[in-house]
Design a protein around this motif. Structure first.
Motif, PDB file in Angstrom:
ATOM      1  N   ALA A  19      15.752 -13.959  25.099  1.00 45.30           N
ATOM      2  CA  ALA A  19      16.237 -12.738  25.688  1.00 45.30           C
ATOM      3  C   ALA A  19      17.221 -12.306  24.997  1.00 45.30           C
ATOM      4  CB  ALA A  19      16.539 -13.132  27.230  1.00 45.30           C
ATOM      5  N   PRO A  20      17.284 -10.844  24.384  1.00 46.23           N
ATOM      6  CA  PRO A  20      18.188 -10.563  23.532  1.00 46.23           C
ATOM      7  C   PRO A  20      19.710 -10.238  24.208  1.00 46.23           C
ATOM      8  CG  PRO A  20      16.705  -8.824  23.956  1.00 46.23           C
ATOM      9  CD  PRO A  20      16.201  -9.990  24.393  1.00 46.23           C
ATOM     10  N   GLU A  21      19.926 -10.062  25.443  1.00 49.05           N
ATOM     11  CA  GLU A  21      21.032  -9.914  26.015  1.00 49.05           C
ATOM     12  C   GLU A  21      21.768 -11.200  26.262  1.00 49.05           C
ATOM     13  OE1 GLU A  21      18.489 -11.039  29.473  1.00 49.05           O
ATOM     14  OE2 GLU A  21      18.207  -9.623  27.577  1.00 49.05           O
ATOM     15  N   VAL A  22      21.052 -12.465  26.090  1.00 54.04           N
ATOM     16  CA  VAL A  22      21.813 -13.736  26.427  1.00 54.04           C
ATOM     17  C   VAL A  22      22.293 -14.005  25.058  1.00 54.04           C
ATOM     18  CG1 VAL A  22      21.309 -16.141  26.879  1.00 54.04           C
ATOM     19  CG2 VAL A  22      20.050 -14.101  28.163  1.00 54.04           C
ATOM     20  N   THR A  23      23.832 -13.869  25.017  1.00 58.85           N
ATOM     21  CA  THR A  23      24.541 -14.229  23.958  1.00 58.85           C
ATOM     22  C   THR A  23      25.606 -15.283  24.172  1.00 58.85           C
ATOM     23  OG1 THR A  23      25.943 -12.217  24.362  1.00 58.85           O
ATOM     24  CG2 THR A  23      24.277 -11.853  22.872  1.00 58.85           C
ATOM     25  N   ALA A  24      25.504 -15.612  25.448  1.00 55.15           N
ATOM     26  CA  ALA A  24      26.881 -16.755  25.850  1.00 55.15           C
ATOM     27  C   ALA A  24      26.231 -17.602  26.949  1.00 55.15           C
ATOM     28  CB  ALA A  24      27.897 -16.053  25.983  1.00 55.15           C
ATOM     29  N   PHE A  25      27.051 -18.608  27.147  1.00 57.25           N
ATOM     30  CA  PHE A  25      26.433 -19.571  28.384  1.00 57.25           C
ATOM     31  C   PHE A  25      27.790 -19.941  29.142  1.00 57.25           C
ATOM     32  CE2 PHE A  25      23.652 -19.490  24.686  1.00 57.25           C
ATOM     33  CZ  PHE A  25      22.228 -19.451  25.356  1.00 57.25           C
ATOM     34  N   ASP A  26      27.516 -20.485  30.360  1.00 55.07           N
ATOM     35  CA  ASP A  26      28.290 -21.227  31.035  1.00 55.07           C
ATOM     36  C   ASP A  26      28.153 -22.666  31.169  1.00 55.07           C
ATOM     37  OD1 ASP A  26      29.573 -18.763  31.662  1.00 55.07           O
ATOM     38  OD2 ASP A  26      28.765 -18.497  33.441  1.00 55.07           O
ATOM     39  N   LEU A  27      28.959 -23.448  31.029  1.00 52.70           N
ATOM     40  CA  LEU A  27      28.679 -24.906  31.221  1.00 52.70           C
ATOM     41  C   LEU A  27      29.475 -25.260  32.414  1.00 52.70           C
ATOM     42  CD1 LEU A  27      28.919 -26.071  27.335  1.00 52.70           C
ATOM     43  CD2 LEU A  27      26.889 -25.514  28.996  1.00 52.70           C
ATOM     44  N   GLY A  28      28.982 -26.049  32.994  1.00 52.44           N
ATOM     45  CA  GLY A  28      29.843 -26.961  34.119  1.00 52.44           C
ATOM     46  C   GLY A  28      29.744 -28.423  34.339  1.00 52.44           C
ATOM     47  N   CYS A  29      30.722 -29.187  34.412  1.00 50.38           N
ATOM     48  CA  CYS A  29      30.673 -30.456  34.707  1.00 50.38           C
ATOM     49  C   CYS A  29      31.007 -30.900  36.104  1.00 50.38           C
ATOM     50  CB  CYS A  29      31.362 -31.088  33.397  1.00 50.38           C
ATOM     51  SG  CYS A  29      30.827 -31.099  31.800  1.00 50.38           S
ATOM     52  N   LEU A  30      30.122 -31.496  36.878  1.00 45.99           N
ATOM     53  CA  LEU A  30      30.729 -31.787  38.077  1.00 45.99           C
ATOM     54  C   LEU A  30      30.912 -33.242  38.117  1.00 45.99           C
ATOM     55  CD1 LEU A  30      30.983 -31.304  41.217  1.00 45.99           C
ATOM     56  CD2 LEU A  30      28.293 -31.652  41.442  1.00 45.99           C
ATOM     57  N   ASP A  31      32.350 -33.577  38.493  1.00 43.16           N
ATOM     58  CA  ASP A  31      32.800 -35.035  38.724  1.00 43.16           C
ATOM     59  C   ASP A  31      32.331 -35.448  40.078  1.00 43.16           C
ATOM     60  OD1 ASP A  31      34.064 -37.325  39.355  1.00 43.16           O
ATOM     61  OD2 ASP A  31      35.773 -36.760  37.748  1.00 43.16           O
TER      62      ASP A  31
END
Length: 271
Positions: A19-31
């Motif tokens: 998907a061309p608009e997806v240029t970045a991501f969010d990552l999450g780490c749940l302790d």
């Protein structure tokens, strides 16, 4: 991080990025010991790849790891349906672009729409498909985080009394595009003010498979993409019947003819 784990993460990033608009991501780490979620937001694909060591370390010390196309992007094509049991996954009326098994017998399906949609619309889409499959629609929203494959699910409920379960990228269909059924396109929540259907009643961009008024071209494109994704004729016919209003007198001939034309087009292209 094991090469197989790294490969699954890279495959997910590559598929999201179709998907061309997806240029970045969010990552999450749940302790899970503290209940605290740590975020790393708006990371590019190369930045995520460079952070695999950090993710592996957080995972090894008791955190579950998650990912989504960056919320800051606003409008994206990707929608997460689930969690789904194996039976619910089989009832999902769409071919996901990505399918992740987050714990034994529990799945997450990432659907790719035909065009970017805002968070409110994606929430409605996610809840629609989750409900259709028999999952819990209240558990999903437009900016949902999904489990990161190649890591272990450290949630106590996922492990039970045994070891932490491995999150696995089970399938990916890069060419799959999810057509939106008219019953959702016409729902009040997606009309003006809801981020979906325009005031004039025109189909929203995320519903249209191609721009322009030629519905037969859209049907042909949907059939091609579903064939490329491995769908059978019955599934394609059901999808085409769901996304447009056919004249009952011509539906029986029109759909098989569209599927035959799409299959011939793909065979000629690959010859």
């Amino acid at each position: 991080m094991h090469p197989a784990s790294r490969r699954q993460i890279v495959q997910m990033l590559e598929t999201f990025s179709l998907a061309p608009e997806v240029t970045a991501f969010d990552l999450g780490c749940l302790d899970h010991a503290t209940g605290r979620m740590s975020f790393r937001k708006t990371w590019t694909s190369p930045e995520v790849r460079r952070a695999l060591g950090w993710l592996a370390a957080r995972n090894a010390t008791g955190s579950s790891c998650y990912i989504r196309p960056a919320a800051s992007l606003g409008r994206t094509r990707w929608v997460l349906a689930g969690p789904l049991t194996a039976a619910a996954r089989d009832r999902l009326p769409a071919t996901p672009g990505l399918e992740v098994e987050s714990s034994p017998g529990i799945f997450e399906a990432w659907l790719r729409l035909a065009a970017p949609a805002d968070p409110a619309t994606r929430t409605a889409v996610a809840r629609f498909f989750t409900r259709k499959a028999g999952g819990d629609p209240g558990a999903v929203r437009g900016a949902q985080l999904g489990h990161l494959p190649g890591t272990t699910n450290r949630a106590p409920a996922a492990a039970g009394d045994g070891p932490a379960s491995f999150v696995v990228l089970r399938s990916r269909w890069p060419a799959a595009v999810t057509p939106i059924p008219r019953e959702l396109a016409r729902s009040a929540g997606l009309r003006r003010g809801g981020g979906g259907e325009p005031a004039g009643g025109e189909e929203p961009a995320w519903y249209r498979d191609e721009p322009g008024p030629d519905q037969s071209r859209r049907d042909f494109a949907i059939a091609c993409r579903l064939l490329e994704a491995g769908s059978d004729d019955h599934t394609i016919a059901a999808t085409l019947a769901a996304v447009r209003d056919f004249d009952p007198q011509c539906e029986g001939a029109y759909i098989p003819r569209t599927i035959r034309s799409a299959r011939l087009h793909i065979q000629n292209r690959e010859a």
